[in-house]
Design an enzyme around this catalytic site. Sequence first.
Site, PDB file in Angstrom:
ATOM      1  N   TYR A 134      -0.287  -2.263 -12.013  1.00  0.00           N
ATOM      2  CA  TYR A 134      -1.873  -2.167 -12.237  1.00  0.00           C
ATOM      3  C   TYR A 134      -2.007  -1.715 -13.872  1.00  0.00           C
ATOM      4  CZ  TYR A 134      -1.430  -3.127  -7.613  1.00  0.00           C
ATOM      5  OH  TYR A 134      -1.291  -3.682  -6.233  1.00  0.00           O
TER       6      TYR A 134
ATOM      7  N   GLY B 241       0.729  -1.149  -0.103  1.00  0.00           N
ATOM      8  CA  GLY B 241      -0.047   0.010  -0.045  1.00  0.00           C
ATOM      9  C   GLY B 241       1.036   1.155  -0.078  1.00  0.00           C
TER      10      GLY B 241
ATOM     11  N   CYS C   9     -14.787   2.109 -27.971  1.00  0.00           N
ATOM     12  CA  CYS C   9     -15.903   2.941 -28.409  1.00  0.00           C
ATOM     13  C   CYS C   9     -16.739   2.912 -27.066  1.00  0.00           C
ATOM     14  CB  CYS C   9     -16.814   2.148 -29.362  1.00  0.00           C
ATOM     15  SG  CYS C   9     -15.685   2.222 -30.926  1.00  0.00           S
ATOM     16  N   GLU C  10     -16.192   3.891 -26.450  1.00  0.00           N
ATOM     17  CA  GLU C  10     -17.019   4.287 -24.868  1.00  0.00           C
ATOM     18  C   GLU C  10     -16.381   5.742 -24.942  1.00  0.00           C
ATOM     19  OE1 GLU C  10     -17.450   1.922 -21.476  1.00  0.00           O
ATOM     20  OE2 GLU C  10     -17.502   0.004 -22.865  1.00  0.00           O
TER      21      GLU C  10
ATOM     22  N   GLU D  72       4.896  -5.956   1.728  1.00  0.00           N
ATOM     23  CA  GLU D  72       4.116  -6.498   0.406  1.00  0.00           C
ATOM     24  C   GLU D  72       3.949  -5.192  -0.381  1.00  0.00           C
ATOM     25  OE1 GLU D  72       1.847 -10.274   2.587  1.00  0.00           O
ATOM     26  OE2 GLU D  72       0.738  -8.386   1.745  1.00  0.00           O
TER      27      GLU D  72
ATOM     28  N   GLY E  66       3.680  -3.501  -3.791  1.00  0.00           N
ATOM     29  CA  GLY E  66       3.423  -3.760  -5.279  1.00  0.00           C
ATOM     30  C   GLY E  66       3.763  -2.423  -5.952  1.00  0.00           C
ATOM     31  N   ARG E  67       3.035  -1.658  -5.997  1.00  0.00           N
ATOM     32  CA  ARG E  67       2.678  -0.512  -6.642  1.00  0.00           C
ATOM     33  C   ARG E  67       4.351   0.508  -6.535  1.00  0.00           C
ATOM     34  NH1 ARG E  67      -1.419   2.593  -7.903  1.00  0.00           N
ATOM     35  NH2 ARG E  67      -2.479   1.296  -6.532  1.00  0.00           N
TER      36      ARG E  67
ATOM     37  N   TYR F 109     -10.560   4.216 -11.849  1.00  0.00           N
ATOM     38  CA  TYR F 109     -10.466   4.779 -10.727  1.00  0.00           C
ATOM     39  C   TYR F 109     -10.366   6.112 -10.744  1.00  0.00           C
ATOM     40  CZ  TYR F 109      -8.393   0.137  -9.664  1.00  0.00           C
ATOM     41  OH  TYR F 109      -8.194  -1.139  -9.504  1.00  0.00           O
TER      42      TYR F 109
ATOM     43  N   ARG G 183      -6.788   2.212 -15.482  1.00  0.00           N
ATOM     44  CA  ARG G 183      -6.801   3.090 -14.327  1.00  0.00           C
ATOM     45  C   ARG G 183      -7.435   4.509 -14.261  1.00  0.00           C
ATOM     46  NH1 ARG G 183      -3.126   4.777 -11.488  1.00  0.00           N
ATOM     47  NH2 ARG G 183      -3.877   4.023  -9.465  1.00  0.00           N
TER      48      ARG G 183
HETATM   49  C1  LIG Z   1      -2.399  -5.582  -3.767  1.00  0.00           C
HETATM   50  C2  LIG Z   1      -2.043  -6.148  -2.462  1.00  0.00           C
HETATM   51  C3  LIG Z   1      -0.763  -5.687  -1.993  1.00  0.00           C
HETATM   52  C4  LIG Z   1       0.232  -4.634  -2.725  1.00  0.00           C
HETATM   53  O1  LIG Z   1      -0.619  -3.293  -2.543  1.00  0.00           O
HETATM   54  P1  LIG Z   1       0.486  -2.108  -3.379  1.00  0.00           P
HETATM   55  O2  LIG Z   1      -0.719  -0.915  -3.299  1.00  0.00           O
HETATM   56  O3  LIG Z   1       0.557  -2.364  -4.898  1.00  0.00           O
HETATM   57  O4  LIG Z   1       1.575  -2.074  -2.459  1.00  0.00           O
HETATM   58  C5  LIG Z   1      -0.177  -6.185  -0.953  1.00  0.00           C
HETATM   59  N1  LIG Z   1      -0.806  -7.335  -0.084  1.00  0.00           N
HETATM   60  C6  LIG Z   1      -1.901  -7.640  -0.484  1.00  0.00           C
HETATM   61  C7  LIG Z   1      -2.409  -8.774   0.364  1.00  0.00           C
HETATM   62  C8  LIG Z   1      -2.574  -7.209  -1.563  1.00  0.00           C
HETATM   63  O5  LIG Z   1      -3.741  -7.755  -1.905  1.00  0.00           O
END
Ligand SMILES: *Cc1c(COP(=O)(O)O)cnc(C)c1O
Length: 418
Positions: free
Chosen positions: A370, A234, A341-342, A271, A273-274, A314, A310
């Site tokens: 993403y 996150g 086509c939207e 964890e 990701g982004r 969002y 995105r």
């Molecule tokens: C999506 C997700 C993440 C990563 O979130 P980011 O905002 O991309 O860092 C980490 N843990 C779990 C369980 C997730 O579903």
Amino acid sequence: MREFESEDGVMLFGGARVTDLADEFGTPLYAVDEDRLRENYRGVRDAFSKHIDTRIHYACKANTGLAVLAALAQEGSGIDAVSIGEVMTCLKAGFRPEDMMYTGVNVSDAELKAVTDLGVMVNVDSLSELERLSRINTELPISFRVTPGVGSGHSAKVTTGHDGSKFGIPRDRIAGAYRRARELGFKATGIHAHIGSGGQRAEPFEDEMEVLAGIVNELKEDGFDLDFIDLGGGIGVPYRPNEDEMDLEDLAERVTGIMREETDVETLILEPGRYIVCDASVLLTRCVDVKDSGAKRYVGVDAGFNTLIRPAMYDSYHHVAIGNRFGKACTAKYDVVGPICESGDALAHDRALPDPREGDLVVIYNAGAYGFSMSSNYNSRPLCREAMVRRGKAELVREAEGIEEMWRHQRIPERLAR
Ligand SMILES: *Cc1c(COP(=O)(O)O)cnc(C)c1O
């Protein structure tokens, strides 16, 4: 937001001219800067590991490109996977089962069996899942995902940790879950929460750590000694010019401070990701059409929400530049729109751009997280290509899908064939 240099008015990405990348591989093209990817990984690892033993489990749903995964495997990252497809993709890219944790939600028995047969530990999301897993595999360690009652995210659609969320075991039932796991013969080694995606403030992470530390201490009285606290992902990224980066050093100090003061758990798992992939990639798309509708000016490009969803999904902001006239004075405001086509098919709204023309190369920033992983075949448009760039040299890491490939799993019943 990440800034880029230019050479003779052409934007540079990973040491390469974006126009060369587009000319060599075609558009739309996701380009990944391998050095930046590695720097982002090391940045988050180093910020936290100087305070406490830290393991980074890259949340691969942000970007499951095999080349991206292989580079992160080489860095020593672990993986947070949310499906059997992600687990198998990461094994293919070089991760070992013991480097991974599976954090599914609403998981079928078949998927629990497939994941544990591969030797990947499960982060259990519900009491139902615990009972079902006990009939499949009790040999591997488990952890539990708790609903911490703390939510955070760039959009309500990606906020996950609030009370009443579909994710995790409610706070007041979590101790019972550990006791039940013990009865069933499991070894529960950790606790996990994930508050949501794209948070830009430290406070929700502190609140989350407070909740997890409280649970850890409650469990300790019950005889459970956990090996790790997993704070989930996150960590946000600035998408807008002049938007500040999150202060990772400060976040690390605050969160690990709480963990060390209030618990004796030795390992922190994160964890992200982004954070790791977002600004390591741009989407290159060709301007094919310029239109003045009277009320609005449009830059029509060859990527739409099939390629990057995105903004449509969002209302996310992605910065836009003209790569072949980089840094030139802007003439008017335009919407950057795609071939779908939207009317909702826009990558950007009301952006000041320098006199866009057909043939220009439009660069969409922060496309690594993403981006490709949420792309689709809508309007029967094949998935696009990807390149990896390292110090000025580029390699194709994903070919564009062929139109025939979109038909490969379909059958026309005999009686309809003509
Ligand atoms: C999506 C997700 C993440 C990563 O979130 P980011 O905002 O991309 O860092 C980490 N843990 C779990 C369980 C997730 O579903």
